[in-house]
Design a protein around this motif. Structure first.
Motif, PDB file in Angstrom:
ATOM      1  N   SER A  94       0.833  -1.213   0.000  1.00 44.79           N
ATOM      2  CA  SER A  94       0.000   0.000   0.000  1.00 44.79           C
ATOM      3  C   SER A  94       0.867   1.262   0.000  1.00 44.79           C
ATOM      4  CB  SER A  94      -0.949  -0.004   1.201  1.00 44.79           C
ATOM      5  OG  SER A  94      -0.237   0.043   2.420  1.00 44.79           O
ATOM      6  N   ASP A  98       0.915   3.937  -2.983  1.00 49.80           N
ATOM      7  CA  ASP A  98       0.598   5.332  -2.659  1.00 49.80           C
ATOM      8  C   ASP A  98       1.563   6.310  -3.346  1.00 49.80           C
ATOM      9  OD1 ASP A  98      -1.012   7.238  -1.079  1.00 49.80           O
ATOM     10  OD2 ASP A  98       0.879   7.607  -0.028  1.00 49.80           O
ATOM     11  N   ARG A 104      -6.058  10.013  -5.173  1.00 46.82           N
ATOM     12  CA  ARG A 104      -6.800   9.070  -4.338  1.00 46.82           C
ATOM     13  C   ARG A 104      -5.936   8.661  -3.143  1.00 46.82           C
ATOM     14  NH1 ARG A 104     -10.829   9.899  -6.877  1.00 46.82           N
ATOM     15  NH2 ARG A 104     -12.372   8.408  -7.668  1.00 46.82           N
ATOM     16  N   VAL A 106      -4.681   5.713  -0.801  1.00 49.93           N
ATOM     17  CA  VAL A 106      -4.520   4.268  -0.950  1.00 49.93           C
ATOM     18  C   VAL A 106      -4.869   3.577   0.359  1.00 49.93           C
ATOM     19  CG1 VAL A 106      -2.841   2.417  -1.335  1.00 49.93           C
ATOM     20  CG2 VAL A 106      -2.805   4.453  -2.784  1.00 49.93           C
ATOM     21  N   ASN A 213      -7.965  -1.475  -3.391  1.00 54.73           N
ATOM     22  CA  ASN A 213      -7.747  -0.251  -4.168  1.00 54.73           C
ATOM     23  C   ASN A 213      -8.165  -0.416  -5.624  1.00 54.73           C
ATOM     24  OD1 ASN A 213      -6.099   1.625  -2.213  1.00 54.73           O
ATOM     25  ND2 ASN A 213      -5.209  -0.423  -1.967  1.00 54.73           N
TER      26      ASN A 213
END
Length: 358
Positions: A94, A98, A104, A106, A213
């Motif tokens: 993650s 990111d 967005r 994550v 995600n």
């Protein structure tokens, strides 16, 4: 294909992960040493030979109890390590994602959710589609390896071997550095299980993060290792893109080194496509452009191609008038299992003839 940042970061992490798998394999060493002591202590307590079936059965029972407890302890420790690795791998994925996504936040899946997924997704153990759950694979090690030792005892009794003969068959000989006994097979089995479990945990943790995600990802790409040890099924799947939550997720066999790389939707992708990937061909390790396994193999010399494919398939690869993608599909089933030479010839007699293989 995945963007260069994600491809490079996750493949480098996979290399680090292989080092972690090596560490997990080495945790078995003290348990193997203890097993060696147990075997010598039990067998040496019965004189020079096993005289009766009753004595043989008593030895087998004693070894089953003591070796079983020893190996089971290692298995429980390995499962505990895998649970820690699961959480770490989800967080790493993650955080890496990111850095490649804009617009967005994550998400990181909950540890309990990741661990549950790890324990329900089977591990494919060969190219025939056979599979086992991770904990069953680890826990199955104990009876398998205890039976391996007891098989030597049973066979030794009925063939008239001495106790020392049995100990030597189990431990190996000093002149061969104890690499010719049953325990070396046990060590290799433990190493394979530790490596496979580590890759499985990492892979499922990664896929769980992808699933959390889905709004920023358009899929994931199967990434095999570019070297001469890559199996047919992993060569077949290399470079193939799948929707999140589907596709042949590595590991695809025991000891599998393949991994998954996410593909970010264009509007969220900071870095864009293209890039390079690591390889180890005839001229050693180097970075090459992002390409499929068979595209990469076409750049390697004849001897290297023959080392990977065998002489006949290598000749078909070079002279059959096939693209890398056509060769990939011709030489494997739709599930990635390797086909025999006769099955390949039956699928495309023209390519076979063009390669002068008749």
């Amino acid at each position: 294909m995945a963007n260069e940042f994600l491809d490079t970061a996750l493949i480098r992490h996979s290399i680090w992960l292989q080092g972690l798998a090596t560490h997990e394999a080495k945790t078995f060493d003290p348990f193997l040493q203890k097993a060696d002591r147990i075997i010598r202590n039990v067998l040496s307590g019965y004189g020079d030979r096993i005289d009766t079936v009753k004595t043989m059965n008593e030895i087998i029972r004693q070894l089953r109890v003591e070796l079983g407890a020893n190996y089971s302890e290692w298995g429980e420790e390995l499962i505990g390590d895998m649970q820690e690795i699961a959480d770490s791998e989800a967080q790493f994925t993650s955080k890496t994602l990111d850095k490649a996504v804009v617009g967005r936040d994550v998400a990181t899946p909950a540890p309990a959710q990741v661990w549950a997924a790890i324990n329900v997704r089977p591990i494919q153990i060969n190219d025939k589609g056979e599979s086992k759950l991770m904990q069953a694979l680890i826990k199955g090690f104990t009876p398998n390896e205890v039976n391996r030792v007891n098989g030597v005892v049973r066979n030794g009794f009925y063939s008239g071997a001495t106790i020392q003969d049995m100990i030597t068959a189990i431990r190996g000989t000093k002149k061969n550095n104890f690499n010719d006994g049953v325990l070396v097979t046990t060590r290799r089995s433990a190493e394979t299980i530790a490596r496979t479990a580590t890759n499985h945990v990492s892979s499922v943790a990664r896929q769980s993060t992808f699933k959390a995600n889905q709004d920023v990802l358009k899929g994931w790409e199967f990434t095999a290792t570019l070297d001469n040890r890559t199996t047919t099924i992993c060569r077949f799947n290399d470079g193939q893109v799948h929707p999140i939550g589907s596709g042949p997720i590595p590991p695809l066999h025991l000891g599998c080194r393949s991994s998954a790389v996410p593909i970010v939707k264009d509007k969220f992708d900071i870095f864009g496509d293209a890039g390079t990937r690591a390889s180890k061909g005839a001229d050693g390790g180097k970075q090459v452009r992002n390409q499929s396994y068979y595209d990469w193999l076409s750049t390697q010399p004849k001897f290297f191609q023959e080392e990977v494919l065998g002489k006949s398939q290598a000749q078909l690869f070079r002279k059959g008038g096939l693209s890398a993608e056509q060769f990939r599909k011709l030489t494997s089933s739709k599930f990635g299992q390797p086909l025999t030479l006769q099955e390949i010839k039956a699928k495309d007699a023209d390519a076979w003839r063009d390669a002068n293989l008749d």
